[in-house]
Scaffold this motif. Structure first.
Motif, PDB file in Angstrom:
ATOM      1  N   ARG A  44       0.853  -1.168  -0.153  1.00 25.30           N
ATOM      2  CA  ARG A  44       0.104   0.043  -0.074  1.00 25.30           C
ATOM      3  C   ARG A  44       0.808   1.305   0.119  1.00 25.30           C
ATOM      4  N   LEU A  45       1.821   1.264   0.962  1.00 25.63           N
ATOM      5  CA  LEU A  45       2.875   2.389   0.802  1.00 25.63           C
ATOM      6  C   LEU A  45       3.572   2.647  -0.425  1.00 25.63           C
ATOM      7  N   LEU A  46       3.776   1.499  -1.189  1.00 28.30           N
ATOM      8  CA  LEU A  46       4.658   1.690  -2.516  1.00 28.30           C
ATOM      9  C   LEU A  46       3.424   2.331  -3.388  1.00 28.30           C
ATOM     10  N   HIS A  47       2.260   1.844  -3.431  1.00 31.82           N
ATOM     11  CA  HIS A  47       1.322   2.374  -4.286  1.00 31.82           C
ATOM     12  C   HIS A  47       1.198   4.054  -3.988  1.00 31.82           C
ATOM     13  N   ILE A  48       1.149   4.344  -2.901  1.00 30.63           N
ATOM     14  CA  ILE A  48       1.144   5.694  -2.410  1.00 30.63           C
ATOM     15  C   ILE A  48       2.148   6.582  -2.958  1.00 30.63           C
ATOM     16  N   VAL A  49       3.367   5.753  -2.950  1.00 30.52           N
ATOM     17  CA  VAL A  49       4.716   6.529  -3.396  1.00 30.52           C
ATOM     18  C   VAL A  49       4.557   6.781  -4.939  1.00 30.52           C
ATOM     19  N   GLN A  54       4.073  10.456  -9.648  1.00 29.98           N
ATOM     20  CA  GLN A  54       3.461  10.701 -10.649  1.00 29.98           C
ATOM     21  C   GLN A  54       3.056  12.086 -10.590  1.00 29.98           C
ATOM     22  N   ARG A  55       2.404  12.601  -9.542  1.00 29.84           N
ATOM     23  CA  ARG A  55       1.914  13.721  -9.193  1.00 29.84           C
ATOM     24  C   ARG A  55       3.065  14.828  -9.324  1.00 29.84           C
ATOM     25  N   LEU A  56       4.080  14.556  -8.653  1.00 26.39           N
ATOM     26  CA  LEU A  56       5.355  15.412  -8.899  1.00 26.39           C
ATOM     27  C   LEU A  56       6.024  15.471 -10.090  1.00 26.39           C
ATOM     28  N   ASP A  57       5.842  14.292 -10.808  1.00 23.35           N
ATOM     29  CA  ASP A  57       6.209  14.597 -12.503  1.00 23.35           C
ATOM     30  C   ASP A  57       5.338  15.297 -13.011  1.00 23.35           C
ATOM     31  N   ASN A  62       4.450  20.292 -15.766  1.00 26.95           N
ATOM     32  CA  ASN A  62       3.572  21.685 -16.171  1.00 26.95           C
ATOM     33  C   ASN A  62       4.379  22.729 -15.640  1.00 26.95           C
ATOM     34  N   GLN A  63       5.464  22.924 -14.944  1.00 30.42           N
ATOM     35  CA  GLN A  63       6.277  24.187 -14.840  1.00 30.42           C
ATOM     36  C   GLN A  63       7.091  24.386 -15.869  1.00 30.42           C
ATOM     37  N   THR A  64       7.656  23.261 -16.529  1.00 33.65           N
ATOM     38  CA  THR A  64       8.543  23.652 -17.403  1.00 33.65           C
ATOM     39  C   THR A  64       7.733  24.150 -18.748  1.00 33.65           C
ATOM     40  N   GLN A  65       6.451  23.799 -18.949  1.00 32.68           N
ATOM     41  CA  GLN A  65       5.859  23.958 -20.121  1.00 32.68           C
ATOM     42  C   GLN A  65       5.498  25.378 -20.050  1.00 32.68           C
TER      43      GLN A  65
END
Length: 66
Positions: A44-49, A54-57, A62-65
């Motif tokens: 479960r922790l791995l899934h959360i990570v 993915q959210r950080l990516d 979005n910031q580079t665009q």
């Protein structure tokens, strides 16, 4: 020590071994339950990570665009 005493001693030893075996089985079952719980929690922790990565990516993309 006559044969009856030897049989009694042997019976007592077998009973002790059987009790020890039952205790070991119970401990092993509890250990298996704990390990399973830890493995499930880790999954479960791995899934959360992975979700957070993915959210950080996505945020970095979005910031580079902009």
């Amino acid at each position: 020590m006559n044969i009856d005493e030897r049989l009694e001693a042997l019976t007592h030893s077998v009973e002790l071994l059987a009790a020890m075996h039952q205790d070991s089985e119970k401990r092993m079952q509890r250990l298996e339950e704990l390990v399973t719980g830890i493995a499930e929690g880790t999954a479960r922790l791995l899934h959360i990570v992975q979700i957070h990565e993915q959210r950080l990516d996505d945020l970095e993309g979005n910031q580079t665009q902009q």
